[in-house]
Design an enzyme around this catalytic site. Sequence first.
Site, mmCIF file in Angstrom:
data_model
loop_
_atom_site.group_PDB
_atom_site.id
_atom_site.type_symbol
_atom_site.label_atom_id
_atom_site.label_comp_id
_atom_site.label_asym_id
_atom_site.label_seq_id
_atom_site.Cartn_x
_atom_site.Cartn_y
_atom_site.Cartn_z
ATOM 1 N N GLU A 67 0.869 -1.169 0.000
ATOM 2 C CA GLU A 67 0.000 0.000 0.000
ATOM 3 C C GLU A 67 0.911 1.227 0.000
ATOM 4 O OE1 GLU A 67 -2.605 0.083 3.374
ATOM 5 O OE2 GLU A 67 -3.427 2.037 2.789
ATOM 6 N N ARG A 110 5.049 -12.514 10.087
ATOM 7 C CA ARG A 110 5.744 -11.259 9.831
ATOM 8 C C ARG A 110 7.148 -11.317 10.392
ATOM 9 N NH1 ARG A 110 1.878 -7.147 8.958
ATOM 10 N NH2 ARG A 110 3.341 -5.464 9.291
ATOM 11 N N LYS A 115 4.425 0.646 9.233
ATOM 12 C CA LYS A 115 4.517 1.929 8.540
ATOM 13 C C LYS A 115 3.886 3.045 9.365
ATOM 14 C CE LYS A 115 3.184 0.083 4.678
ATOM 15 N NZ LYS A 115 2.429 -0.003 3.438
HETATM 16 P P1 ATP Z 1 2.660 -2.124 7.857
HETATM 17 O O1 ATP Z 1 1.837 -2.646 8.998
HETATM 18 O O2 ATP Z 1 4.099 -2.007 8.159
HETATM 19 O O3 ATP Z 1 2.106 -0.912 7.231
HETATM 20 P P2 ATP Z 1 1.379 -3.614 5.882
HETATM 21 O O4 ATP Z 1 1.171 -5.063 5.949
HETATM 22 O O5 ATP Z 1 0.231 -2.716 6.107
HETATM 23 O O6 ATP Z 1 2.585 -3.266 6.797
HETATM 24 P P3 ATP Z 1 1.566 -3.431 3.073
HETATM 25 O O7 ATP Z 1 2.103 -2.352 2.241
HETATM 26 O O8 ATP Z 1 0.113 -3.665 3.055
HETATM 27 O O9 ATP Z 1 2.054 -3.163 4.539
HETATM 28 O O10 ATP Z 1 2.363 -4.779 2.827
HETATM 29 C C1 ATP Z 1 2.761 -5.287 1.587
HETATM 30 C C2 ATP Z 1 3.116 -6.733 1.770
HETATM 31 O O11 ATP Z 1 4.217 -6.855 2.668
HETATM 32 C C3 ATP Z 1 1.966 -7.513 2.373
HETATM 33 O O12 ATP Z 1 1.834 -8.727 1.676
HETATM 34 C C4 ATP Z 1 2.392 -7.726 3.795
HETATM 35 O O13 ATP Z 1 1.849 -8.890 4.319
HETATM 36 C C5 ATP Z 1 3.911 -7.770 3.687
HETATM 37 N N1 ATP Z 1 4.522 -7.351 4.939
HETATM 38 C C6 ATP Z 1 4.311 -6.200 5.611
HETATM 39 N N2 ATP Z 1 5.001 -6.180 6.773
HETATM 40 C C7 ATP Z 1 5.689 -7.342 6.835
HETATM 41 C C8 ATP Z 1 6.593 -7.922 7.784
HETATM 42 N N3 ATP Z 1 6.925 -7.291 8.898
HETATM 43 N N4 ATP Z 1 7.091 -9.149 7.506
HETATM 44 C C9 ATP Z 1 6.774 -9.779 6.374
HETATM 45 N N5 ATP Z 1 5.940 -9.302 5.435
HETATM 46 C C10 ATP Z 1 5.392 -8.096 5.653
HETATM 47 MG MG MG Z 2 -1.546 -2.483 5.054
#
Ligand code: ATP
Ligand code: MG
Length: 555
Positions: free
Chosen positions: A35, A261, A271
């Site tokens: 995102e 994660r 983020k």
């Molecule tokens: P954040 O909570 O840091 O914003 P998010 O999951 O909302 O992370 P996205 O941009 O939606 O961030 O994530 C893109 C991809 O990266 C998704 O498939 C998510 O599952 C993966 N991802 C995000 N954070 C992690 C992590 N700490 N470890 C492994 N994969 C991750």
């Molecule tokens: Mg997200």
Amino acid sequence: MSQESVRPTNFIRNIIDQDLTSGKHTGVVTRFPPEPNGYLHIGHAKSICLNFGIGQDYQGQTNLRFDDTNPAKENIDFVHSIKSDVQWLGFEWAGDVRYSSNYFQQLFDFAVELIKSGKAFVCQLDAEQMREYRGSLTEAGTNSPWRDRSIEDNLDLFDRMRKGEFKEGSHSLRAKIDMASPNIKMRDPILYRIRFVEHHQTGNEWCIYPMYDFTHCISDAIEGITHSLCTLEFEDHRPLYDWVIDNISIEAHPQQIEFSRLNIEYTVMSKRKLATLVEDNLVDGWNDPRMPTIAGLRRRGYTPASLVEFCKRIGVTKQENMIEMSALESCIREDLNVAAPRAMAVLDPIKVIIENYPQDQVEQLTAPNHPNDETMGTRQVPFTREVCIDRADFREEANKKYKRLVIDKEVRLRNGYVIKALRCDKDDEGNVTTVYCTYDADTLGKKPSDGRSVKGVIHWVSASEGIPATVRLYDRLFTVANPASEEEFSDFINPESLITVTTAIVEPSLATAQGEAAYQFEREGYFCADNKDSTSDALVFNRTVGLRDTWANNV
Ligand code: ATP
Ligand code: MG
């Protein structure tokens, strides 16, 4: 070792192997779906390495798709930073970058299809009522009073939502599933909501935006994704993912598979929290070298190879885990130990005057760039009557364990001569300012001819030929291992996470160091040039990591 045997194995690859053997799929298509609401962090690197690694190893394809359904939180700068981070890590997405917003019309049409088959309805409960009707983990929810509208009314209202006739929050489109489901995600979830917000890709074309759970699965299916890999918090979204795909007329049915994660000690990995650090000026932007962002790690001196290696070592499982920072640090240390040329820098200098060396002579000594790799060549290091050594490398008196410069004792200057300390000057506070020495002219590149042994070797820089530099010493950003578990994580920032050293002097060969170029400053650690400060042309070096794990000794 064959190519085959160095491939990682994990439970996801096992599923893919089975799907290929059984003929369920003939090829593999994965995607990385960020995102664009912040910079990528090292957790994302885990997901990138997993998705793109599978694409590569199975000769399949991996898409980069921006999951852009929340325009209020997203922007185009984040789109650019994410693309450049993925490329910097060394991965190439298939075809053009994709956006969920590319599919807004198709998503709308699928929503209409659900309405027509009686599986979605326009609801007029406000957010608070919606919460009340939803029930709880222990209580079933209650059907919305708007649940049984006619298909005609639903079609008309959804169309008018799209045309902008209703206020934000007044109407939403919801799936008609089961308000008594034990899985709260299945209790008539919202599919569309009204948002009068301009979108970075579609401008003002839409004032209704689809929700993540509706968008993600359909975008996956449209792109022919075979295995949709996401993190564990999406496990209870999976029934909804499957429900949407099963209830619309689309061929493909991607399989969602969850993994845990990445979490690393002494940092935060969300983020939202990282954005707080940036917005509250607790760090110097998203690429502050203390940040666990890819851009921050890059500026800190991490290489793509070290991050990819780290992701390989941590592996992919369903187990929640917390990785030690030292695991990440050993990856970059191992990489730079092989790849980084050596150089000399003195961070806390005191002056050494070599009294028997000619006053204005500048002698170019030849130093190898790497002790174990001749192919990295040599460089010239100027030697002069006055040199700087580190304050910690001189003592007036010391016991035998101290193998550095002591009055009446000898030490070797790295890549240079053996010197002997005679006496020193001190300032009013008793700090040593100058050490007076002699040198043995017959010790360049060889042991003293009379057989006496000189054990210690210290680094140095010519006082007249060296260049002043700023050196930033970075440490862990937080003082506690799991800041995210604290009520106010930003209260636990390590005040010593950045120490700026303005007294350093470095050998002249470093004058042309370009941003991101890595060096081992002998006996000090690994550093990289920082050229991000366009406001000054002073040399700045960031410490990537020390030569060994100093935290291990502290605990
Ligand atoms: P954040 O909570 O840091 O914003 P998010 O999951 O909302 O992370 P996205 O941009 O939606 O961030 O994530 C893109 C991809 O990266 C998704 O498939 C998510 O599952 C993966 N991802 C995000 N954070 C992690 C992590 N700490 N470890 C492994 N994969 C991750
Ligand atoms: Mg997200």
